[in-house]
Write a protein that holds these residues in place. Structure first.
Motif, PDB file in Angstrom:
ATOM      1  N   GLN A  29      -2.535   1.780  21.113  1.00 57.91           N
ATOM      2  CA  GLN A  29      -3.899   1.435  21.507  1.00 57.91           C
ATOM      3  C   GLN A  29      -4.659   2.657  22.041  1.00 57.91           C
ATOM      4  OE1 GLN A  29      -1.174   0.588  23.156  1.00 57.91           O
ATOM      5  NE2 GLN A  29      -1.464   0.855  25.372  1.00 57.91           N
ATOM      6  N   LEU A  30      -3.937   3.732  22.373  1.00 59.94           N
ATOM      7  CA  LEU A  30      -4.581   4.965  22.808  1.00 59.94           C
ATOM      8  C   LEU A  30      -4.995   5.773  21.584  1.00 59.94           C
ATOM      9  CD1 LEU A  30      -2.150   6.038  25.682  1.00 59.94           C
ATOM     10  CD2 LEU A  30      -4.279   4.744  25.879  1.00 59.94           C
ATOM     11  N   ASP A  31      -6.255   6.184  21.545  1.00 56.03           N
ATOM     12  CA  ASP A  31      -6.794   6.847  20.362  1.00 56.03           C
ATOM     13  C   ASP A  31      -6.006   8.095  19.967  1.00 56.03           C
ATOM     14  OD1 ASP A  31      -8.731   4.953  20.038  1.00 56.03           O
ATOM     15  OD2 ASP A  31     -10.360   6.124  20.936  1.00 56.03           O
ATOM     16  N   ASP A  32      -5.662   8.940  20.952  1.00 53.61           N
ATOM     17  CA  ASP A  32      -4.965  10.185  20.611  1.00 53.61           C
ATOM     18  C   ASP A  32      -3.558   9.902  20.098  1.00 53.61           C
ATOM     19  OD1 ASP A  32      -4.115   9.633  23.446  1.00 53.61           O
ATOM     20  OD2 ASP A  32      -2.942  11.462  23.100  1.00 53.61           O
ATOM     21  N   VAL A  33      -2.891   8.885  20.655  1.00 54.52           N
ATOM     22  CA  VAL A  33      -1.537   8.519  20.212  1.00 54.52           C
ATOM     23  C   VAL A  33      -1.581   7.987  18.781  1.00 54.52           C
ATOM     24  CG1 VAL A  33       0.374   6.899  20.592  1.00 54.52           C
ATOM     25  CG2 VAL A  33      -0.660   8.100  22.529  1.00 54.52           C
ATOM     26  N   ARG A  34      -2.558   7.128  18.523  1.00 51.20           N
ATOM     27  CA  ARG A  34      -2.708   6.560  17.179  1.00 51.20           C
ATOM     28  C   ARG A  34      -2.972   7.673  16.154  1.00 51.20           C
ATOM     29  NH1 ARG A  34      -3.653   1.423  15.373  1.00 51.20           N
ATOM     30  NH2 ARG A  34      -4.706   1.209  13.368  1.00 51.20           N
ATOM     31  N   GLU A  35      -3.840   8.606  16.510  1.00 55.07           N
ATOM     32  CA  GLU A  35      -4.164   9.689  15.577  1.00 55.07           C
ATOM     33  C   GLU A  35      -2.978  10.623  15.365  1.00 55.07           C
ATOM     34  OE1 GLU A  35      -7.288  13.432  15.184  1.00 55.07           O
ATOM     35  OE2 GLU A  35      -7.887  11.643  16.324  1.00 55.07           O
ATOM     36  N   ARG A  36      -2.238  10.899  16.419  1.00 53.03           N
ATOM     37  CA  ARG A  36      -1.083  11.795  16.294  1.00 53.03           C
ATOM     38  C   ARG A  36      -0.012  11.183  15.406  1.00 53.03           C
ATOM     39  NH1 ARG A  36       0.004  12.579  22.488  1.00 53.03           N
ATOM     40  NH2 ARG A  36       1.886  13.698  21.859  1.00 53.03           N
ATOM     41  N   PHE A  37       0.225   9.874  15.571  1.00 54.05           N
ATOM     42  CA  PHE A  37       1.182   9.206  14.693  1.00 54.05           C
ATOM     43  C   PHE A  37       0.663   9.163  13.258  1.00 54.05           C
ATOM     44  CE2 PHE A  37       2.550   5.266  12.559  1.00 54.05           C
ATOM     45  CZ  PHE A  37       3.893   5.588  12.388  1.00 54.05           C
ATOM     46  N   ASP A  38      -0.611   8.858  13.099  1.00 54.02           N
ATOM     47  CA  ASP A  38      -1.210   8.777  11.764  1.00 54.02           C
ATOM     48  C   ASP A  38      -1.048  10.094  11.014  1.00 54.02           C
ATOM     49  OD1 ASP A  38      -2.629   7.385   9.737  1.00 54.02           O
ATOM     50  OD2 ASP A  38      -4.492   8.368  10.330  1.00 54.02           O
ATOM     51  N   ARG A  39      -1.237  11.200  11.721  1.00 52.44           N
ATOM     52  CA  ARG A  39      -1.076  12.521  11.104  1.00 52.44           C
ATOM     53  C   ARG A  39       0.315  12.704  10.531  1.00 52.44           C
ATOM     54  NH1 ARG A  39      -1.350  18.325  14.386  1.00 52.44           N
ATOM     55  NH2 ARG A  39      -0.777  19.660  12.627  1.00 52.44           N
ATOM     56  N   GLU A  40       1.337  12.406  11.339  1.00 51.80           N
ATOM     57  CA  GLU A  40       2.708  12.609  10.884  1.00 51.80           C
ATOM     58  C   GLU A  40       3.087  11.622   9.784  1.00 51.80           C
ATOM     59  OE1 GLU A  40       3.969  15.323  11.875  1.00 51.80           O
ATOM     60  OE2 GLU A  40       2.451  15.600  13.426  1.00 51.80           O
ATOM     61  N   LEU A  41       2.554  10.412   9.870  1.00 53.16           N
ATOM     62  CA  LEU A  41       2.827   9.418   8.828  1.00 53.16           C
ATOM     63  C   LEU A  41       2.237   9.876   7.493  1.00 53.16           C
ATOM     64  CD1 LEU A  41       4.059   6.594   8.290  1.00 53.16           C
ATOM     65  CD2 LEU A  41       1.794   5.638   8.737  1.00 53.16           C
ATOM     66  N   LEU A  42       0.988  10.319   7.514  1.00 53.64           N
ATOM     67  CA  LEU A  42       0.333  10.779   6.286  1.00 53.64           C
ATOM     68  C   LEU A  42       1.029  12.007   5.698  1.00 53.64           C
ATOM     69  CD1 LEU A  42      -3.417  10.347   7.286  1.00 53.64           C
ATOM     70  CD2 LEU A  42      -2.233   9.138   5.448  1.00 53.64           C
ATOM     71  N   VAL A  43       1.383  12.939   6.560  1.00 51.67           N
ATOM     72  CA  VAL A  43       2.054  14.160   6.091  1.00 51.67           C
ATOM     73  C   VAL A  43       3.369  13.813   5.406  1.00 51.67           C
ATOM     74  CG1 VAL A  43       3.281  16.233   6.852  1.00 51.67           C
ATOM     75  CG2 VAL A  43       0.996  15.757   7.730  1.00 51.67           C
ATOM     76  N   ASN A  44       4.191  12.992   6.052  1.00 51.15           N
ATOM     77  CA  ASN A  44       5.527  12.714   5.523  1.00 51.15           C
ATOM     78  C   ASN A  44       5.525  11.739   4.350  1.00 51.15           C
ATOM     79  OD1 ASN A  44       7.722  14.132   7.262  1.00 51.15           O
ATOM     80  ND2 ASN A  44       6.176  13.444   8.722  1.00 51.15           N
ATOM     81  N   VAL A  45       4.559  10.813   4.316  1.00 49.15           N
ATOM     82  CA  VAL A  45       4.433   9.935   3.154  1.00 49.15           C
ATOM     83  C   VAL A  45       4.125  10.766   1.916  1.00 49.15           C
ATOM     84  CG1 VAL A  45       2.902   8.247   2.070  1.00 49.15           C
ATOM     85  CG2 VAL A  45       3.852   7.781   4.309  1.00 49.15           C
ATOM     86  N   ASN A  46       3.390  11.859   2.104  1.00 56.61           N
ATOM     87  CA  ASN A  46       2.972  12.670   0.960  1.00 56.61           C
ATOM     88  C   ASN A  46       3.866  13.879   0.690  1.00 56.61           C
ATOM     89  OD1 ASN A  46       0.317  11.478  -0.109  1.00 56.61           O
ATOM     90  ND2 ASN A  46       0.031  11.446   2.106  1.00 56.61           N
ATOM     91  N   LEU A  47       4.914  14.036   1.478  1.00 58.17           N
ATOM     92  CA  LEU A  47       5.927  15.050   1.161  1.00 58.17           C
ATOM     93  C   LEU A  47       6.981  14.383   0.271  1.00 58.17           C
ATOM     94  CD1 LEU A  47       6.474  16.855   4.592  1.00 58.17           C
ATOM     95  CD2 LEU A  47       5.404  17.809   2.558  1.00 58.17           C
ATOM     96  N   HIS A  48       6.580  14.059  -0.952  1.00 52.58           N
ATOM     97  CA  HIS A  48       7.378  13.160  -1.783  1.00 52.58           C
ATOM     98  C   HIS A  48       8.817  13.625  -1.994  1.00 52.58           C
ATOM     99  CE1 HIS A  48       3.167  12.146  -2.836  1.00 52.58           C
ATOM    100  NE2 HIS A  48       3.644  10.933  -2.763  1.00 52.58           N
ATOM    101  N   ALA A  49       9.001  14.867  -2.414  1.00 51.29           N
ATOM    102  CA  ALA A  49      10.359  15.336  -2.707  1.00 51.29           C
ATOM    103  C   ALA A  49      11.225  15.336  -1.454  1.00 51.29           C
ATOM    104  CB  ALA A  49      10.303  16.740  -3.316  1.00 51.29           C
ATOM    105  N   SER A  50      10.684  15.846  -0.349  1.00 49.18           N
ATOM    106  CA  SER A  50      11.458  15.908   0.896  1.00 49.18           C
ATOM    107  C   SER A  50      11.820  14.524   1.400  1.00 49.18           C
ATOM    108  CB  SER A  50      10.652  16.645   1.975  1.00 49.18           C
ATOM    109  OG  SER A  50      10.412  17.980   1.588  1.00 49.18           O
ATOM    110  N   THR A  51      10.866  13.598   1.320  1.00 48.65           N
ATOM    111  CA  THR A  51      11.115  12.248   1.818  1.00 48.65           C
ATOM    112  C   THR A  51      12.116  11.506   0.941  1.00 48.65           C
ATOM    113  OG1 THR A  51       8.892  12.201   2.769  1.00 48.65           O
ATOM    114  CG2 THR A  51      10.005  10.089   2.494  1.00 48.65           C
ATOM    115  N   ILE A  52      12.011  11.659  -0.368  1.00 50.71           N
ATOM    116  CA  ILE A  52      12.980  11.033  -1.279  1.00 50.71           C
ATOM    117  C   ILE A  52      14.387  11.575  -1.002  1.00 50.71           C
ATOM    118  CG2 ILE A  52      13.742  10.905  -3.694  1.00 50.71           C
ATOM    119  CD1 ILE A  52      10.733  10.800  -4.454  1.00 50.71           C
ATOM    120  N   LEU A  53      14.505  12.874  -0.836  1.00 53.09           N
ATOM    121  CA  LEU A  53      15.812  13.473  -0.558  1.00 53.09           C
ATOM    122  C   LEU A  53      16.381  12.976   0.769  1.00 53.09           C
ATOM    123  CD1 LEU A  53      15.197  17.129  -1.778  1.00 53.09           C
ATOM    124  CD2 LEU A  53      16.845  15.513  -2.733  1.00 53.09           C
TER     125      LEU A  53
END
Length: 297
Positions: A55-79
């Motif tokens: 519910q804290l804006d900065d916490v939500r944004e910080r998590f969103d950043r890492e989620l977006l980055v890792n969802v789109n690191l396709h090869a690394s995440t698949i491995l």
């Protein structure tokens, strides 16, 4: 006659264009509705049973950043997903035996991608221990034997560190942060800022992101299909059954030793990466467990 042909042609072009525009508009609306309905961003989150205040804006944004980055690191995440099928069955029971929350297995994922990595600073293994820290927590580290490369022993050492960190810092989330920022470093920030919750602390950039990276990999690896990762079971990496041979003396030639066990030097080193040279020096008569694959490969 030519005029009629022109009129018919023009009518056809207009009709086809209209159909195309309608279809395109419908498809976009349909996709937008699907994305809206799916809402991939989680409604709640926790690390080791400790609430993540989304519910804290900065916490939500910080998590969103890492989620977006890792969802789109396709090869690394698949491995990572594939390797987890092999590594987690070793890590999980050791965490449980030591009373460490299961979520800490994702710390190993972000540290090394579940391979025996080597950092520029000298950290090694799946849990990325520096030499002195490894020795402090019961591992042997030298040119001949380096137990940072032994997954079971390094997981046990990680448990030792984390239990100590939890006792000193008061929460599992701060214990996880200290794995990156150090117990002394995190304690200093707590003293200066007069807060004792990870999500209230302003830390160095890497430590500030660290727990959110763990949370992102936990979310993705627990819900791979939700984030576009569909991997068949037979595509996962599996550990081979092994038998253990206890040795309490030196081995002058590991290639000869491997052949005597019905395997080759490469297979011996794959299953025992803690053996760092072509021989095992054991003048003190220490007991080592060497793993040999049952099927010989």
């Amino acid at each position: 006659m030519k005029q009629i042909h022109k009129i018919l042609l023009l009518t056809a072009v207009v009709l086809v264009s209209g159909i195309f525009i309608y279809a395109s508009t419908y498809t976009v609306k349909d996709k937008s509705a699907a994305v809206e309905n799916e809402s991939p961003f989680p409604s709640k989150l926790d690390f080791a049973g400790e609430n993540t205040p989304l519910q804290l804006d900065d916490v939500r944004e910080r998590f969103d950043r890492e989620l977006l980055v890792n969802v789109n690191l396709h090869a690394s995440t698949i491995l990572a997903i594939k390797r987890a099928h092999r590594a987690f069955p070793i890590i999980e029971p050791i965490l449980k035996k030591n009373g460490i929350p299961d979520d800490f297995k994702y710390l190993a994922v972000i540290e090394s991608g579940l391979v025996n990595a080597v950092s520029s600073a000298g950290a090694r293994g799946i849990w990325q221990f520096m030499p002195e820290t490894a020795k402090e927590h019961g591992m042997e580290v030298n040119d001949n034997v380096d137990q940072r490369y032994d997954l079971a022993k390094s997981t046990q050492a990680a448990c030792s560190y984390l239990l100590n960190a939890k006792a000193k810092l008061g929460s599992w989330t701060l214990a996880a942060a200290s794995y990156n920022g150090g117990m002394v470093g995190v304690n200093k920030k707590i003293a200066i800022q007069k807060v004792s919750n990870y999500y209230d602390l302003l830390l160095t950039e890497e430590t500030y992101r660290y727990v959110f990276r763990i949370l992102a990999l936990k979310e993705i690896m627990n819900n791979p299909v939700k984030y576009g990762y569909t991997i068949a079971k037979d595509e996962m990496y599996s550990g081979l059954p092994t038998r253990k041979i206890e040795v309490d003396s030196s081995i002058s030639d590991l290639a000869d030793f491997a052949k005597a066990q019905g395997i080759n030097y490469k297979i011996l080193k794959i299953h025992n990466p803690w053996l760092r040279e072509t021989k095992l020096i054991n003048a003190e008569g220490k007991k080592y467990q060497i793993e040999i694959p049952v099927k010989g490969y």
